[in-house]
Write a protein that holds these residues in place. Structure first.
Motif, PDB file in Angstrom:
ATOM      1  N   MET A  39     -38.322  90.588  45.222  1.00  0.00           N
ATOM      2  CA  MET A  39     -38.437  89.181  45.608  1.00  0.00           C
ATOM      3  C   MET A  39     -39.621  88.526  44.883  1.00  0.00           C
ATOM      4  N   ASN A  40     -39.456  87.281  44.505  1.00  0.00           N
ATOM      5  CA  ASN A  40     -40.544  86.567  43.837  1.00  0.00           C
ATOM      6  C   ASN A  40     -41.454  85.894  44.847  1.00  0.00           C
ATOM      7  N   LYS A  41     -42.690  85.745  44.468  1.00  0.00           N
ATOM      8  CA  LYS A  41     -43.649  85.074  45.347  1.00  0.00           C
ATOM      9  C   LYS A  41     -43.278  83.596  45.504  1.00  0.00           C
ATOM     10  N   ILE A  42     -43.540  83.069  46.695  1.00  0.00           N
ATOM     11  CA  ILE A  42     -43.297  81.642  46.932  1.00  0.00           C
ATOM     12  C   ILE A  42     -44.616  80.915  46.637  1.00  0.00           C
ATOM     13  N   HIS A  43     -44.544  79.917  45.751  1.00  0.00           N
ATOM     14  CA  HIS A  43     -45.793  79.300  45.290  1.00  0.00           C
ATOM     15  C   HIS A  43     -46.162  77.996  45.975  1.00  0.00           C
ATOM     16  N   SER A  44     -45.213  77.418  46.691  1.00  0.00           N
ATOM     17  CA  SER A  44     -45.565  76.158  47.349  1.00  0.00           C
ATOM     18  C   SER A  44     -44.748  75.967  48.614  1.00  0.00           C
ATOM     19  N   PHE A  45     -45.209  75.043  49.438  1.00  0.00           N
ATOM     20  CA  PHE A  45     -44.517  74.722  50.678  1.00  0.00           C
ATOM     21  C   PHE A  45     -43.116  74.182  50.375  1.00  0.00           C
ATOM     22  N   ASP A  46     -43.013  73.363  49.312  1.00  0.00           N
ATOM     23  CA  ASP A  46     -41.698  72.801  48.952  1.00  0.00           C
ATOM     24  C   ASP A  46     -40.700  73.901  48.612  1.00  0.00           C
ATOM     25  N   GLN A  47     -41.208  74.911  47.904  1.00  0.00           N
ATOM     26  CA  GLN A  47     -40.335  76.025  47.546  1.00  0.00           C
ATOM     27  C   GLN A  47     -39.869  76.763  48.815  1.00  0.00           C
ATOM     28  N   LEU A  48     -40.780  76.904  49.766  1.00  0.00           N
ATOM     29  CA  LEU A  48     -40.432  77.555  51.034  1.00  0.00           C
ATOM     30  C   LEU A  48     -39.366  76.739  51.769  1.00  0.00           C
ATOM     31  N   LYS A  49     -39.541  75.409  51.768  1.00  0.00           N
ATOM     32  CA  LYS A  49     -38.579  74.545  52.461  1.00  0.00           C
ATOM     33  C   LYS A  49     -37.186  74.668  51.841  1.00  0.00           C
ATOM     34  N   LYS A  50     -37.182  74.814  50.519  1.00  0.00           N
ATOM     35  CA  LYS A  50     -35.899  74.957  49.828  1.00  0.00           C
ATOM     36  C   LYS A  50     -35.238  76.291  50.237  1.00  0.00           C
TER      37      LYS A  50
END
Lengths: 159, 631
Positions: free
Chosen positions: B1-12
């Protein structure tokens, strides 16, 4: 000689575990968990070894071991019977089940049979209260145990 | 799994992974509207400790095999979830989207479920739950009395998601609260939200969580710690275990939020070694969260770093007390110390430390996501939100229930719990574990919160609720709890170490029929001394079971002391075995009696010589016609 070899291997395993700890401070309980996993119980020479490796007084190691019920200083039987004495099991009659195990095996709680086959112990709640009264033998869980089931359960391990 | 770099990416990702839970989150209307539209199906199997003990892992294997054999592998998946809470009827299997709830399933039933239900759409009647109040079979979870009155906040994801798959957790809004906090709120705003929500510690103390955070934040130090107290030692309470097994990520998320609020970069979870499954699931969750960058350095691309480490307990009830717990993490004997200094000022390794309980933490992401106002609208004036109770003992529906504060004991025991087992009469409900008290029938309509329980001589504790019926002797129960506290007292202060031992001796004397009226007076007096003089919560509350049973069940104490009689028929020494007229004179009892105290002719009624009887009960079990009774 053969026995010593086994013991040496066990000490070696424990030593590697301790040497690889990122931080020795505060690691005593974790080390004792590991030691008990390796040796089955915590005899005096293991306690001395742990104390030396962690640079602690033996008295401190002994004090911690005797404080926590999880740590054992006597060898255990091949099969460890744990009768749950949590409240949910108690009100559904686990006390009677415990007595029956004691009667059947002729030993008291905390003792081991002469042939080293069984140890009886108690525990406080495994959280399977829906199955009360609960007995665990090694890692197997028996639910809704009644006095009359005790003989049958022991048979499984007597073979 | 790739690291999540931002809140927006998490929301997606949250939007993407929602699909994983699509079938599980359908409302009743959706099901009707889209009937036959779903080609995919899901079978959920409970993987909590209770159900696992009843071989639920084998059920999963058998289901998967049968589905494969039937060629349905493409369309039907089998998922392991956390605890559904309905432990009495476990193992639980739920079929979606039909929303059929099967109980007491065995591995042998798997084939039939696949053959009849999944292939041919027939519901298997014999595996349905029978609602005791209606004497009717119920198919769906939301139609069951056990679930109707519940409101699940802390347990929101238990039984819904696979706890070993962080994607499902993210799909269920996991880590969104952390993202929101890190990107849009200041630590003070987080603390103010917690204060406004009214959340209080669920481990027993009931101290406002926001205030605890505030105190720890105010302490100046280079390092601070968050500790999750998962040393659930109260026998009969298993909500923390269930949350950790069913939704470990929510606890990690909440710890990170707490770390951000108070300024800590390190958290410890102190967990009982007796919970191997919870440890396993937590270990998986921690490693998945680290992989995704939800724990570790620069979480979600912000400047905040936080990591969590597990520490194991070793079987000491007193370690639930926060100062004792801290000593145990440091590798010492888990003995409590006097407060102040509070851990908020000087805790783990003398650094400011905040200790929160598992259930408390599990509420936090929900509060951040839905707002303090929403949370404080639930519950009573002094106690906000919901509380999880572990219902156990002589009750039909043993399990975990979560209800709004202010629900009455009667609603929990009768509406949700389905009443007393085997149609017996209710006698008492014990709340608060070894620190709590026994509540009698006249208090059943009390709306429960921290204060009302205290007022009737018990306490919230961690939420254990043990129901007792007319066959339980209240003196024996008080003795049981004292036996526990004597065993678990750490021995540091005299009132607890010696006092409780004396209480236990007096209670033992009473149950053996040797008690005097003076003992009753002493029992009460000494109880008050122990409460006033003990060092920590364990000793201060240890006499509660004695005091509450003496207050509400004085008649039972009197019967033991004055009449040498145990009304519930529990205390062996006070019982006598009597042969009734049902006796057929088979002589079996007389032959089996180890002390030869039974006499009688063949085919005539036998008599037990009470002066010789050792009350072993052999006669009663050997009688073929149940003619021998205890009284």
């Amino acid at each position: 000689m053969c026995k010593n070899q086994v013991a040496d291997d066990m000490f070696k395993e424990l030593e590697v575990f301790i040497d690889n700890l990122p931080m020795k401070e505060g690691s005593l309980i974790g080390v004792l968990h590991k030691a008990q996993e390796i040796f089955g119980y915590l005899p005096k020479d293991v306690q001395v070894f742990v104390a030396k490796k962690l640079e602690l007084p033996v008295s401190k190691v002994y004090g911690v071991i005797t404080f926590y019920s999880f740590f054992q200083t006597e060898p255990r039987g091949e099969n460890v019977i744990n009768v749950c004495l949590g409240t949910a099991c108690f009100v559904r009659g686990s006390g009677i089940v415990l007595e029956e195990f004691e009667k059947e095996l002729g030993i008291k709680v905390g003792e081991t049979t002469v042939d080293n086959k069984f140890t009886i112990d108690t525990l406080r709640c495994v959280g399977a209260c829906g199955l009360a009264p609960v007995v665990t033998i090694n890692n197997k869980v028996y639910g809704n145990v009644k006095k009359d089931d005790v003989k049958k359960i022991l048979e499984e391990y007597r073979k | 799994m790739n690291k999540i770099h931002s809140f927006d990416q998490l929301k997606k990702l949250n939007q993407d992974y929602k699909k994983l839970l699509e079938l599980r989150k359908l409302s009743h209307e959706d099901e009707v509207k889209f009937e036959n539209k779903f080609t995919k199906r899901e079978v959920l199997v409970c993987g909590g400790t209770g159900c696992k003990s009843s071989r639920s892992s084998e059920i999963v294997d058998n289901l998967r095999k049968a589905i494969e054999d039937a060629g349905l592998g493409e369309d039907i998946s089998v998922e392991i979830t956390g605890c559904f809470g309905f432990c009495e009827k476990g193992p639980i299997v739920k079929v979606l989207p039909d929303n059929i709830f099967y109980v007491k399933v065995t591995p042998e039933d798997a084939e039939e479920i696949v053959e009849k239900h999944l292939k041919n759409g027939q519901v298997i009647e014999r595996l349905l739950y029978v609602e005791p109040s209606l004497n009717q079979k119920v198919k769906r979870q939301d139609e069951m009395g056990f679930y109707k009155k519940q409101m699940r906040v802390a347990l929101r994801n238990c039984g819904l998601i696979n706890p070993e798959n962080i994607k499902e957790c993210i799909g269920a809004d996991g880590y969104l609260a952390l993202g929101k906090v890190l990107t849009t709120m200041s630590p003070d705003q987080v603390i103010n939200t917690m204060i406004a929500s009214g959340l209080r510690g669920r481990g027993g103390g009931g101290f406002p969580t926001g205030r605890k955070w505030e105190f720890t934040k105010k302490s100046k130090a280079d390092q601070k710690y968050i500790i999750c107290n998962a040393d659930e030692g109260d026998p009969g309470a298993f909500m923390d275990r269930s949350i950790l097994e069913g939704d470990p990520n929510s606890v990690l998320e909440a710890m990170a939020i707490a770390g951000y609020a108070i300024g800590a970069s390190k958290g410890y979870i102190y967990i009982r070694a007796e919970y191997p499954l919870a440890i396993e699931r937590l270990t998986i969750a921690i490693s998945e969260a680290r992989d995704l960058g939800l724990l570790g350095d620069k979480i979600l691309g912000t400047d905040f770093s936080f990591d969590v480490e597990l520490k194991y307990g070793a079987g000491a009830f007193v370690c639930g007390e926060e100062t004792a717990l801290i000593h145990s993490i440091e590798g010492n004997r888990g003995e409590p110390t006097t407060k102040p200094p509070f851990p908020a000022v000087s805790g783990l390794w003398e650094k400011p430390t905040c200790v929160n309980n598992v259930e408390t933490l599990a509420n936090i992401p929900a509060i951040i996501n839905r707002g303090a106002e929403w949370y404080s609208s639930i519950g009573t004036k002094t106690s906000k939100g919901t509380k999880v109770f572990a219902l156990a003992g002589k009750i039909n529906n043993v399990g975990l229930v979560e209800v709004p504060m202010g629900t009455t004991l009667r609603e929990i025991i009768y509406d949700i719990g389905g009443g007393i087992k085997n149609g017996r009469e209710f006698k008492s409900v014990q709340t608060g574990g070894p620190s709590g008290g026994c509540i009698p029938v006249q208090s059943l309509d009390t709306p429960i919160d921290y204060e009302t329980l205290m007022a009737i001589g018990s306490m919230m504790g961690s939420g254990g609720m043990i129901v007792m019926d007319e066959d339980n002797c209240m003196v024996d129960i008080a003795k049981f709890y004292l036996d526990f506290t004597v065993d678990e007292s750490c021995g540091k202060c005299t009132p607890c170490r010696v006092g409780n031992k004396r209480l236990l001796e007096m209670l033992t004397k009473i149950t053996e029929g040797k008690g005097t009226e003076e003992d009753l007076e002493k029992l009460e007096e000494l109880s008050h001394v122990i409460k006033d003089a003990s060092l920590c919560g364990l000793g201060q509350t240890a006499p509660n079971p004695v005091l509450s049973t003496m207050k509400y069940f004085k008649n039972e104490y009197d019967a033991h002391v004055k009449e040498k009689r145990c009304p519930a028929g529990v205390c062996q020494a006070l019982l006598s075995y009597v042969v009734t007229d049902k006796c057929i004179g088979c002589t079996k009892c007389a032959r089996n009696c180890p002390v030869q105290c039974i006499s009688g002719k063949v085919k005539a009624k036998h008599i037990i010589d009470q002066s010789k009887c050792i009350k072993c009960g052999t006669c009663m079990t050997s009688c073929p016609v149940s003619a021998i009774i205890k009284k």
